[in-house]
Design a protein around this motif. Structure first.
Motif, PDB file in Angstrom:
ATOM      1  N   ALA A  86       0.809  -1.224   0.000  1.00  0.00           N
ATOM      2  CA  ALA A  86       0.000   0.000   0.000  1.00  0.00           C
ATOM      3  C   ALA A  86       0.840   1.271   0.000  1.00  0.00           C
ATOM      4  CB  ALA A  86      -0.929  -0.002   1.210  1.00  0.00           C
ATOM      5  N   SER A  87       2.167   1.154  -0.203  1.00  0.00           N
ATOM      6  CA  SER A  87       3.055   2.324  -0.130  1.00  0.00           C
ATOM      7  C   SER A  87       3.833   2.471  -1.440  1.00  0.00           C
ATOM      8  CB  SER A  87       4.019   2.182   1.054  1.00  0.00           C
ATOM      9  OG  SER A  87       3.324   1.919   2.252  1.00  0.00           O
ATOM     10  N   PRO A  88       3.258   3.121  -2.442  1.00  0.00           N
ATOM     11  CA  PRO A  88       3.918   3.233  -3.749  1.00  0.00           C
ATOM     12  C   PRO A  88       5.166   4.110  -3.753  1.00  0.00           C
ATOM     13  CG  PRO A  88       1.896   4.533  -3.709  1.00  0.00           C
ATOM     14  CD  PRO A  88       1.917   3.740  -2.445  1.00  0.00           C
ATOM     15  N   GLU A  89       5.363   4.918  -2.707  1.00  0.00           N
ATOM     16  CA  GLU A  89       6.535   5.793  -2.665  1.00  0.00           C
ATOM     17  C   GLU A  89       7.562   5.361  -1.618  1.00  0.00           C
ATOM     18  OE1 GLU A  89       5.645   9.923  -2.426  1.00  0.00           O
ATOM     19  OE2 GLU A  89       4.007   9.838  -3.882  1.00  0.00           O
ATOM     20  N   LEU A  90       7.380   4.182  -1.049  1.00  0.00           N
ATOM     21  CA  LEU A  90       8.275   3.703   0.009  1.00  0.00           C
ATOM     22  C   LEU A  90       9.696   3.500  -0.523  1.00  0.00           C
ATOM     23  CD1 LEU A  90       8.341   2.714   2.990  1.00  0.00           C
ATOM     24  CD2 LEU A  90       7.999   0.405   2.100  1.00  0.00           C
ATOM     25  N   HIS A  91      10.683   4.041   0.229  1.00  0.00           N
ATOM     26  CA  HIS A  91      12.090   3.890  -0.133  1.00  0.00           C
ATOM     27  C   HIS A  91      12.795   2.857   0.737  1.00  0.00           C
ATOM     28  CE1 HIS A  91      12.454   8.117  -2.184  1.00  0.00           C
ATOM     29  NE2 HIS A  91      11.676   7.280  -2.836  1.00  0.00           N
ATOM     30  N   LYS A  92      12.483   2.845   2.021  1.00  0.00           N
ATOM     31  CA  LYS A  92      13.250   1.996   2.927  1.00  0.00           C
ATOM     32  C   LYS A  92      12.379   1.501   4.078  1.00  0.00           C
ATOM     33  CE  LYS A  92      16.529   4.006   5.297  1.00  0.00           C
ATOM     34  NZ  LYS A  92      17.835   4.597   5.669  1.00  0.00           N
ATOM     35  N   MET A  93      12.550   0.193   4.379  1.00  0.00           N
ATOM     36  CA  MET A  93      11.923  -0.396   5.548  1.00  0.00           C
ATOM     37  C   MET A  93      13.011  -1.095   6.354  1.00  0.00           C
ATOM     38  SD  MET A  93       8.891  -3.285   5.917  1.00  0.00           S
ATOM     39  CE  MET A  93       7.576  -2.158   5.456  1.00  0.00           C
ATOM     40  N   GLU A  94      13.277  -0.579   7.553  1.00  0.00           N
ATOM     41  CA  GLU A  94      14.293  -1.150   8.426  1.00  0.00           C
ATOM     42  C   GLU A  94      13.630  -2.041   9.473  1.00  0.00           C
ATOM     43  OE1 GLU A  94      16.668   1.907  10.117  1.00  0.00           O
ATOM     44  OE2 GLU A  94      17.415   2.643   8.190  1.00  0.00           O
ATOM     45  N   ILE A  95      14.119  -3.278   9.574  1.00  0.00           N
ATOM     46  CA  ILE A  95      13.527  -4.249  10.482  1.00  0.00           C
ATOM     47  C   ILE A  95      14.617  -4.842  11.370  1.00  0.00           C
ATOM     48  CG2 ILE A  95      12.331  -6.457  10.658  1.00  0.00           C
ATOM     49  CD1 ILE A  95      10.930  -5.818   8.053  1.00  0.00           C
ATOM     50  N   LYS A  96      14.323  -4.923  12.666  1.00  0.00           N
ATOM     51  CA  LYS A  96      15.222  -5.583  13.613  1.00  0.00           C
ATOM     52  C   LYS A  96      14.475  -6.742  14.260  1.00  0.00           C
ATOM     53  CE  LYS A  96      17.922  -1.456  14.784  1.00  0.00           C
ATOM     54  NZ  LYS A  96      18.373  -0.550  15.866  1.00  0.00           N
ATOM     55  N   PHE A  97      15.083  -7.931  14.217  1.00  0.00           N
ATOM     56  CA  PHE A  97      14.460  -9.099  14.824  1.00  0.00           C
ATOM     57  C   PHE A  97      14.539  -9.027  16.339  1.00  0.00           C
ATOM     58  CE2 PHE A  97      15.212 -11.070  10.619  1.00  0.00           C
ATOM     59  CZ  PHE A  97      13.953 -11.623  10.409  1.00  0.00           C
ATOM     60  N   SER A  98      13.586  -9.690  16.972  1.00  0.00           N
ATOM     61  CA  SER A  98      13.624  -9.835  18.418  1.00  0.00           C
ATOM     62  C   SER A  98      14.799 -10.723  18.797  1.00  0.00           C
ATOM     63  CB  SER A  98      12.320 -10.453  18.913  1.00  0.00           C
ATOM     64  OG  SER A  98      12.436 -10.858  20.265  1.00  0.00           O
ATOM     65  N   PRO A  99      15.531 -10.400  19.873  1.00  0.00           N
ATOM     66  CA  PRO A  99      16.651 -11.257  20.284  1.00  0.00           C
ATOM     67  C   PRO A  99      16.196 -12.651  20.712  1.00  0.00           C
ATOM     68  CG  PRO A  99      16.191  -9.584  21.944  1.00  0.00           C
ATOM     69  CD  PRO A  99      15.385  -9.224  20.743  1.00  0.00           C
ATOM     70  N   ASN A 100      14.900 -12.819  20.958  1.00  0.00           N
ATOM     71  CA  ASN A 100      14.386 -14.124  21.374  1.00  0.00           C
ATOM     72  C   ASN A 100      13.977 -15.000  20.193  1.00  0.00           C
ATOM     73  OD1 ASN A 100      14.618 -13.412  24.123  1.00  0.00           O
ATOM     74  ND2 ASN A 100      12.638 -12.374  24.071  1.00  0.00           N
ATOM     75  N   SER A 101      13.985 -14.446  18.980  1.00  0.00           N
ATOM     76  CA  SER A 101      13.583 -15.231  17.814  1.00  0.00           C
ATOM     77  C   SER A 101      14.693 -16.198  17.418  1.00  0.00           C
ATOM     78  CB  SER A 101      13.236 -14.310  16.649  1.00  0.00           C
ATOM     79  OG  SER A 101      14.366 -13.525  16.283  1.00  0.00           O
ATOM     80  N   LEU A 102      14.292 -17.365  16.931  1.00  0.00           N
ATOM     81  CA  LEU A 102      15.234 -18.400  16.547  1.00  0.00           C
ATOM     82  C   LEU A 102      15.766 -18.149  15.142  1.00  0.00           C
ATOM     83  CD1 LEU A 102      13.301 -21.527  17.880  1.00  0.00           C
ATOM     84  CD2 LEU A 102      15.172 -20.284  18.990  1.00  0.00           C
ATOM     85  N   PRO A 103      17.017 -18.524  14.858  1.00  0.00           N
ATOM     86  CA  PRO A 103      17.584 -18.328  13.514  1.00  0.00           C
ATOM     87  C   PRO A 103      16.736 -18.959  12.413  1.00  0.00           C
ATOM     88  CG  PRO A 103      19.312 -18.907  15.073  1.00  0.00           C
ATOM     89  CD  PRO A 103      18.015 -19.056  15.798  1.00  0.00           C
ATOM     90  N   ALA A 104      16.192 -20.133  12.673  1.00  0.00           N
ATOM     91  CA  ALA A 104      15.371 -20.788  11.659  1.00  0.00           C
ATOM     92  C   ALA A 104      14.115 -19.975  11.347  1.00  0.00           C
ATOM     93  CB  ALA A 104      14.988 -22.202  12.132  1.00  0.00           C
ATOM     94  N   ASP A 105      13.518 -19.390  12.406  1.00  0.00           N
ATOM     95  CA  ASP A 105      12.345 -18.546  12.202  1.00  0.00           C
ATOM     96  C   ASP A 105      12.701 -17.281  11.437  1.00  0.00           C
ATOM     97  OD1 ASP A 105      10.829 -20.394  13.571  1.00  0.00           O
ATOM     98  OD2 ASP A 105      11.055 -19.360  15.506  1.00  0.00           O
ATOM     99  N   GLN A 106      13.875 -16.726  11.698  1.00  0.00           N
ATOM    100  CA  GLN A 106      14.316 -15.538  10.990  1.00  0.00           C
ATOM    101  C   GLN A 106      14.492 -15.812   9.501  1.00  0.00           C
ATOM    102  OE1 GLN A 106      17.770 -13.800  12.831  1.00  0.00           O
ATOM    103  NE2 GLN A 106      16.841 -13.737  14.874  1.00  0.00           N
ATOM    104  N   VAL A 107      15.050 -16.990   9.172  1.00  0.00           N
ATOM    105  CA  VAL A 107      15.242 -17.355   7.761  1.00  0.00           C
ATOM    106  C   VAL A 107      13.901 -17.481   7.055  1.00  0.00           C
ATOM    107  CG1 VAL A 107      16.062 -19.167   6.206  1.00  0.00           C
ATOM    108  CG2 VAL A 107      17.460 -18.473   8.163  1.00  0.00           C
ATOM    109  N   GLN A 108      12.923 -18.107   7.726  1.00  0.00           N
ATOM    110  CA  GLN A 108      11.603 -18.255   7.125  1.00  0.00           C
ATOM    111  C   GLN A 108      10.920 -16.897   6.966  1.00  0.00           C
ATOM    112  OE1 GLN A 108      10.151 -21.050   5.832  1.00  0.00           O
ATOM    113  NE2 GLN A 108       8.634 -19.563   5.111  1.00  0.00           N
ATOM    114  N   THR A 109      11.106 -16.020   7.940  1.00  0.00           N
ATOM    115  CA  THR A 109      10.529 -14.678   7.855  1.00  0.00           C
ATOM    116  C   THR A 109      11.121 -13.902   6.684  1.00  0.00           C
ATOM    117  OG1 THR A 109      10.147 -14.616  10.252  1.00  0.00           O
ATOM    118  CG2 THR A 109      10.180 -12.511   9.095  1.00  0.00           C
ATOM    119  N   LEU A 110      12.433 -14.024   6.476  1.00  0.00           N
ATOM    120  CA  LEU A 110      13.075 -13.352   5.350  1.00  0.00           C
ATOM    121  C   LEU A 110      12.520 -13.855   4.020  1.00  0.00           C
ATOM    122  CD1 LEU A 110      16.803 -13.224   6.553  1.00  0.00           C
ATOM    123  CD2 LEU A 110      15.249 -11.294   6.257  1.00  0.00           C
ATOM    124  N   ARG A 111      12.263 -15.146   3.919  1.00  0.00           N
ATOM    125  CA  ARG A 111      11.690 -15.693   2.693  1.00  0.00           C
ATOM    126  C   ARG A 111      10.299 -15.114   2.451  1.00  0.00           C
ATOM    127  NH1 ARG A 111      13.306 -22.070   3.754  1.00  0.00           N
ATOM    128  NH2 ARG A 111      15.541 -21.857   3.264  1.00  0.00           N
TER     129      ARG A 111
END
Length: 372
Positions: free
Chosen positions: A331-356
């Protein structure tokens, strides 16, 4: 006969201390305590005694504006003091009805570490036609007391409020551009009627020129009870809002996600969005809210058409979070950048799936970059 002469006078002066001034040699805290026994006007007059005394009266631990202070002035002067800037730190009010209506010339009001009386409800009313800035920080009520802040200031441009309160209402502030409001405690008023305006309407309804809004989402959680999507004409739009900072947001909580999305929808010209999240155990899943979130994601008419930058912290990758991010990207046709920081409690496997999942989301802007 020993006739007193100049030599004797000198001896008397030397024996009595520094020109007979024993008070100046006392410790500062003792001097300040002594000054508390003087009326405020008399204590201020000590500033002309010497350079050392110039600002001593300012540090006295208590100040009392009683009838003795106002008595020397005519009534019309006592009502406004022609005062333009007022700072009150670490003092206490005794009345449950507090008003600054008499200060007609006031342009700046700064209150910090103020104690309010122990009453069921305290009303704090600001009606100053020339007031430009209003700051209320770390001002506490007694346990269980509800503090209602009402502001009617046609010239107000900056409002900063941090404290323990039940509601903040800005009735008329057509020039207010910058608002920072945070609660230090969660207060739910049991006497609030269902027909009563939401906290969003109380705070923002009288601020058509609002450009920057920084709040703890706790204040606006009652937005989740409003059916604003199907009744867009019945809600106030933040047409001038350019930057929205949301604190204490739990993106794993459907209610918080829903409220955040509503605020973005109500600000069609929003440029910057900063969300500071917190971890909170979700005790139940509101399927109606999740359904509403998914329904909004599928509607093309609800867009963040001007959004340029988004910052999201403590991402966990749960379904409600991903729905919100998916909608922002689509819904953001002019968006330039979205910065995301994972929770330190999230598992690496979950982070990989989220990135996909993130990489698979449709983006309305070809320039949009997701930075992890």
């Amino acid at each position: 006969m020993d006739v007193p002469g100049p030599r004797n006078k000198t001896i008397c002066r030397e024996g009595s201390g520094d020109d007979g001034d024993k008070i100046s040699s006392l410790p500062n805290n003792l001097i300040e305590h002594i000054l508390t026994f003087l009326p405020l006007r008399e204590a201020a007059k000590t500033s002309v005694l010497s350079t050392a005394w110039r600002r001593t009266w300012v540090n006295r631990p208590s100040v009392v504006f009683d009838d003795q202070f106002w008595k020397p002035y005519p009534v019309e002067v006592a009502a406004n003091k022609q005062l333009k800037k007022l700072r009150l730190y670490a003092c206490a009010f005794t009345s449950s009805q507090i008003s600054f209506e008499e200060f007609r010339m006031l342009t700046s009001l700064d209150l910090r570490w103020i104690k309010f009386p122990n009453a069921a409800r305290v009303s704090f009313i600001i009606r100053c036609p020339l007031l430009l800035t209003f700051t209320l920080i770390a001002c506490d009520t007694a346990n269980g007391t509800y503090l209602d802040i009402l502001s009617e200031a046609p010239s107000l441009s900056y409002f900063h409020c941090v404290g323990n309160f039940s509601s903040v209402c800005v009735k008329y502030a057509p020039h207010l551009k910058d608002v920072i409001v945070h609660q230090t405690a969660r207060l739910v008023d049991p006497s609030k009627s269902k027909d009563e305006p939401t906290n969003f309407m109380k705070l923002c309804g009288g601020c058509p020129a609002l450009e920057q809004l920084c709040i703890a989402l706790e204040l606006f959680r009652d937005l989740a009870t409003q059916n604003l999507i199907t009744q867009p004409g019945q809600i106030f739009m933040l047409m001038m809002l350019r930057e929205l900072r949301l604190g204490d947001v739990c993106l794993s909580c459907p209610r918080d996600v829903w409220c955040s999305m509503l605020l973005i929808i109500l600000a069609p010209n929003l440029r910057n969005l900063i969300i500071t999240t917190k971890a909170m155990a979700t005790q139940y899943i509101d399927l109606n809210l999740i359904s509403a979130i998914q329904r909004v994601c599928g509607l093309n008419k609800h867009k963040a058409s001007k959004l340029l930058k988004v910052e999201i912290n403590q991402l966990q990758g749960v379904r409600t979070e991903m729905c919100c991010i998916q909608w922002l990207l689509a819904a953001s046709p002019e968006l330039h950048k979205m910065e995301i920081k994972f929770s330190p409690n999230s598992l690496p496997a979950d982070q990989v799936q989220t990135l996909r999942d993130l990489n698979g989301f449709q983006r309305a802007s070809s320039k949009a970059q997701i930075i992890i």
